[in-house]
Write a protein that holds these residues in place. Structure first.
Motif, PDB file in Angstrom:
ATOM      1  N   UNK A 552       0.833  -1.225   0.035  1.00  0.00           N
ATOM      2  CA  UNK A 552       0.194   0.200  -0.101  1.00  0.00           C
ATOM      3  C   UNK A 552       0.867   1.450  -0.068  1.00  0.00           C
ATOM      4  N   UNK A 553       2.053   1.269   0.575  1.00  0.00           N
ATOM      5  CA  UNK A 553       2.798   2.449   0.694  1.00  0.00           C
ATOM      6  C   UNK A 553       4.383   2.556   0.276  1.00  0.00           C
ATOM      7  N   UNK A 554       4.721   1.182  -0.464  1.00  0.00           N
ATOM      8  CA  UNK A 554       5.939   1.061  -0.712  1.00  0.00           C
ATOM      9  C   UNK A 554       7.067   1.459   0.347  1.00  0.00           C
ATOM     10  N   UNK A 555       6.714   1.073   1.481  1.00  0.00           N
ATOM     11  CA  UNK A 555       7.631   1.171   2.745  1.00  0.00           C
ATOM     12  C   UNK A 555       8.054  -0.313   3.270  1.00  0.00           C
ATOM     13  N   UNK A 556       9.248  -0.122   3.597  1.00  0.00           N
ATOM     14  CA  UNK A 556       9.672  -1.566   4.532  1.00  0.00           C
ATOM     15  C   UNK A 556       9.693  -1.214   5.780  1.00  0.00           C
ATOM     16  N   UNK A 557       8.934  -1.902   6.497  1.00  0.00           N
ATOM     17  CA  UNK A 557       8.874  -2.020   7.796  1.00  0.00           C
ATOM     18  C   UNK A 557      10.067  -2.438   8.564  1.00  0.00           C
ATOM     19  N   UNK A 558      10.619  -1.740   9.409  1.00  0.00           N
ATOM     20  CA  UNK A 558      11.972  -2.034  10.102  1.00  0.00           C
ATOM     21  C   UNK A 558      11.757  -3.119  11.209  1.00  0.00           C
ATOM     22  N   UNK A 559      10.733  -2.668  12.178  1.00  0.00           N
ATOM     23  CA  UNK A 559      10.306  -3.451  13.229  1.00  0.00           C
ATOM     24  C   UNK A 559       8.766  -3.414  13.237  1.00  0.00           C
ATOM     25  N   UNK A 560       8.198  -4.420  13.872  1.00  0.00           N
ATOM     26  CA  UNK A 560       6.854  -4.725  14.121  1.00  0.00           C
ATOM     27  C   UNK A 560       6.835  -5.276  15.657  1.00  0.00           C
ATOM     28  N   UNK A 561       5.995  -4.647  16.296  1.00  0.00           N
ATOM     29  CA  UNK A 561       5.802  -4.992  18.000  1.00  0.00           C
ATOM     30  C   UNK A 561       4.460  -5.000  18.067  1.00  0.00           C
ATOM     31  N   UNK A 562       4.030  -6.494  18.446  1.00  0.00           N
ATOM     32  CA  UNK A 562       2.455  -6.593  18.802  1.00  0.00           C
ATOM     33  C   UNK A 562       2.464  -6.639  20.262  1.00  0.00           C
ATOM     34  N   UNK A 563       1.297  -5.848  20.679  1.00  0.00           N
ATOM     35  CA  UNK A 563       1.352  -5.651  22.260  1.00  0.00           C
ATOM     36  C   UNK A 563       0.028  -5.993  22.634  1.00  0.00           C
ATOM     37  N   UNK A 564      -0.045  -6.135  23.888  1.00  0.00           N
ATOM     38  CA  UNK A 564      -1.346  -6.685  24.774  1.00  0.00           C
ATOM     39  C   UNK A 564      -2.325  -5.583  24.679  1.00  0.00           C
ATOM     40  N   UNK A 565      -3.780  -5.988  24.547  1.00  0.00           N
ATOM     41  CA  UNK A 565      -4.857  -5.255  24.624  1.00  0.00           C
ATOM     42  C   UNK A 565      -5.009  -4.080  25.677  1.00  0.00           C
ATOM     43  N   UNK A 566      -4.943  -2.874  25.284  1.00  0.00           N
ATOM     44  CA  UNK A 566      -4.927  -1.729  26.070  1.00  0.00           C
ATOM     45  C   UNK A 566      -3.881  -1.285  26.577  1.00  0.00           C
TER      46      UNK A 566
END
Length: 597
Positions: A552-566
């Motif tokens: 969608x944005x032609x961007x590379x994500x360097x890091x993804x952090x999935x975190x807890x609800x809230x």
């Protein structure tokens, strides 16, 4: 430059001293105290506010006369612990007590500071910074909260000196000895502390004149009348709930039905149920609330709704999403909701609240523009079908004598109609500045155009453009993500992320950059839905996020952090704090379920 000035009859608010024998047919006011006193005289038995504690059951109400009397009594008691002009922090749960205390402050000439009581074990840093910055000498609260609040304050040396006033125990008979303090239109009414989404909270100085002018703007923009009925769940300690619901109801002399925000969040159906039950005409919320209704309200719940009375559904306080408007309309059209009811708007505490809004009963204006041009701060209108096009929802036009202009934030010159620039505002609704911050006040509230000398203007810090008098918001200057010379708006990336997988919680993600080897790298932090926590396949979700952002944005994500609800950092009004999130990421203190780098 396109000029979006909209000439509507200017309202004046002249001083008037009221008694039971005064003429009330065509009143004008210089303060909100005079306005409420007028309501108490002209319509004493009319119910002003009705509170639904659980979002469904009426647990209390206030007539205009009762509100006036309780405000007077609180003012008398307040004057025993605070002088005119002193600052008083208000720490109330949702309920009628906040309303009486707020007007009690106005009736005493004491500067109110709407806030929200901290929860147990919550960090008091924000509250401490507000009390310290405002030099608040007194705190107002309820009996139920006073014991814990006093204990927490006493544990902090900077808070321990604050005096306390429990307002729900005050004898209403004290109203008989109240004497109106010397007030005028320029008297400071309250300090609205900014949300802190882009920095340390600052106290915006709002006068009675600012309030009255902005309420007239809201009345005209919303086309509210004496027959309007207001309903909602927005917190009153925040400018949107305070101005668009509480004070607008008093300004018009109409009923307002309200519930705690938590009642809505726990069961979104309650919001629409209240609108249906009381035939409300005006109600609104930030964009996420409409998404929540679409996602959480069941077919069985919908079948009982009649939304035909709801002809003004304002949407503001965060980017308005065109897809949200379409989804909400599609789901609730069969139950009386009309797309024309949607009222996208734009505002901020520094302008009291409302800056721009549309035309009531007119469908929202949605413009398709070339995304690649927008990245270069240029506006190129396209069709919906063109590849790379982006839909932007218009936020209406200016009202009364307020002016909106678009400025180049670097050269401080006017932008052309084809340029994206910083939104500048000038009008009687613009507040007096930040409390005790002369340098920041000068920088933000007193700007002049370098090419014409026009001014002073309020610099909003928001980016946008004008087209045929319609204001379009594209993002915030401080939040813009610049990678390889391209401007990317974090809210666009965040929407792409949340829609990439059903495990991801809408409106609870943050996109920002960090510097790695002297290069800006994109970071995504995203909450996971509670129902997915035990079955989460983090590796698959992260991969899906990366693919969606790249596509969608032609961007590379360097890091993804999935975190807890809230667990994502938010302001007291629910806005994502991207910079706070970035700080936690760098410090390694995010409550990550999984991280991929």
């Amino acid at each position: 430059m396109q000029n979006s000035t909209f000439n509507i009859q200017h309202s004046t608010f002249n001083i008037v001293r009221l008694s039971a024998h005064d003429e009330v047919q065509n009143p004008h006011f210089s303060t909100f105290v005079e306005l409420l006193r007028y309501r108490a005289i002209s319509q004493p038995d009319k119910i002003a506010f009705t509170f639904l504690q659980d979002g469904e059951t009426e647990t209390g109400s206030l007539t205009y006369q009762a509100l006036d009397q309780q405000a007077k009594a609180i003012a008398v008691q307040l004057e025993s612990v605070a002088a005119k002009g002193d600052r008083a922090i208000m720490l109330y749960p949702s309920g009628l007590e906040f309303i009486t205390a707020f007007f009690g402050c106005l009736y005493a000439g004491v500067v109110a500071i709407p806030a929200y009581p901290p929860r147990r074990n919550q960090n008091l840093f924000r509250l401490q910074s507000i009390v310290t910055d405002a030099q608040a000498t007194v705190a107002l609260t309820t009996t139920a909260l006073s014991s814990d609040l006093k204990q927490w304050f006493n544990q902090n040396s900077e808070l321990a000196t604050v005096k306390w006033l429990v307002t729900d125990e005050i004898d209403s008979n004290l109203a008989s000895v109240w004497q109106q303090p010397e007030l005028n239109s320029n008297t400071l009414a309250f300090l609205q502390y900014t949300s802190g989404s882009t920095g340390t909270p600052k106290g915006v100085m709002v006068s009675h004149s600012n309030l009255l002018y902005n309420e007239e703007m809201i009345k005209l923009g919303f086309q509210n009348t004496e027959q309007s009925i207001i309903a909602g769940w927005l917190p009153f300690f925040h400018d949107m709930g305070l101005m668009a619901n509480l004070l607008q109801a008093v300004y018009l002399g109409v009923p307002c039905f309200f519930m705690p925000p938590v009642a809505f969040l726990q069961r979104p159906y309650r919001w629409l149920q209240v609108i249906s039950r009381y035939k409300a005409t005006s109600s609104g919320a930030p964009n996420f609330a409409y998404d929540l209704c679409v996602n959480k309200i069941t077919p069985e719940q919908i079948s009982s709704l009649d939304l035909s009375s709801w002809d003004l559904a304002f949407n503001g306080a965060e980017p308005v999403n065109a897809a949200t408007l379409e989804r909400f309309t599609a789901k609730f059209a069969a139950y009386g909701f009309r797309r024309e009811a949607f009222y996208p708007g734009y505002g901020m505490a520094e302008a009291t609240l409302l800056i721009s809004g549309g035309l009531r009963k007119a469908a929202p204006v949605v413009l398709s523009v070339a995304g690649s041009n927008l990245e270069q701060n240029r506006v190129l209108v396209t069709t919906d079908e063109q590849e790379g096009s982006k839909k932007i929802v218009g936020c209406g036009q200016t009202w009364l004598d307020q002016k909106i202009a678009i400025a180049d934030p670097d050269t401080l010159t006017h932008c052309s109609a084809e340029q994206v620039g910083e939104i500048w505002v000038s009008g009687a609704n613009v507040a007096g500045g930040y409390w005790n911050r002369p340098e920041e006040t000068e920088q933000t509230f007193h700007s002049y155009f370098a090419d014409t000398g026009e001014g002073p203007f309020l610099r909003t810090g928001d980016l946008g453009f004008l087209r045929d008098g319609e204001l379009f918001i594209t993002g915030r200057i401080k939040d813009v993500i610049i990678i390889r010379g391209r401007n990317n708006y974090p809210q666009d990336i965040e929407v792409t992320v949340e829609q990439s997988h059903p495990a991801l919680r809408p409106s609870n993600g943050a996109a920002f950059t960090v510097t790695v080897n002297e290069q800006e790298k994109l970071i995504v932090v995203q909450e996971v839905e509670r129902t997915w926590l035990r079955k989460l396949d983090g590796e698959t979700v992260v991969k899906t996020i990366r693919q969606a952002v790249a596509q969608q944005h032609e961007l590379q994500v360097y890091a993804v952090v999935l975190i807890k609800t809230g667990s994502i950092p938010k302001t007291s009004s629910g806005k994502i704090q991207r910079r706070a999130c970035r700080a936690k990421f760098l410090a390694g203190t995010l409550e990550g379920l999984t991280s991929d780098k």
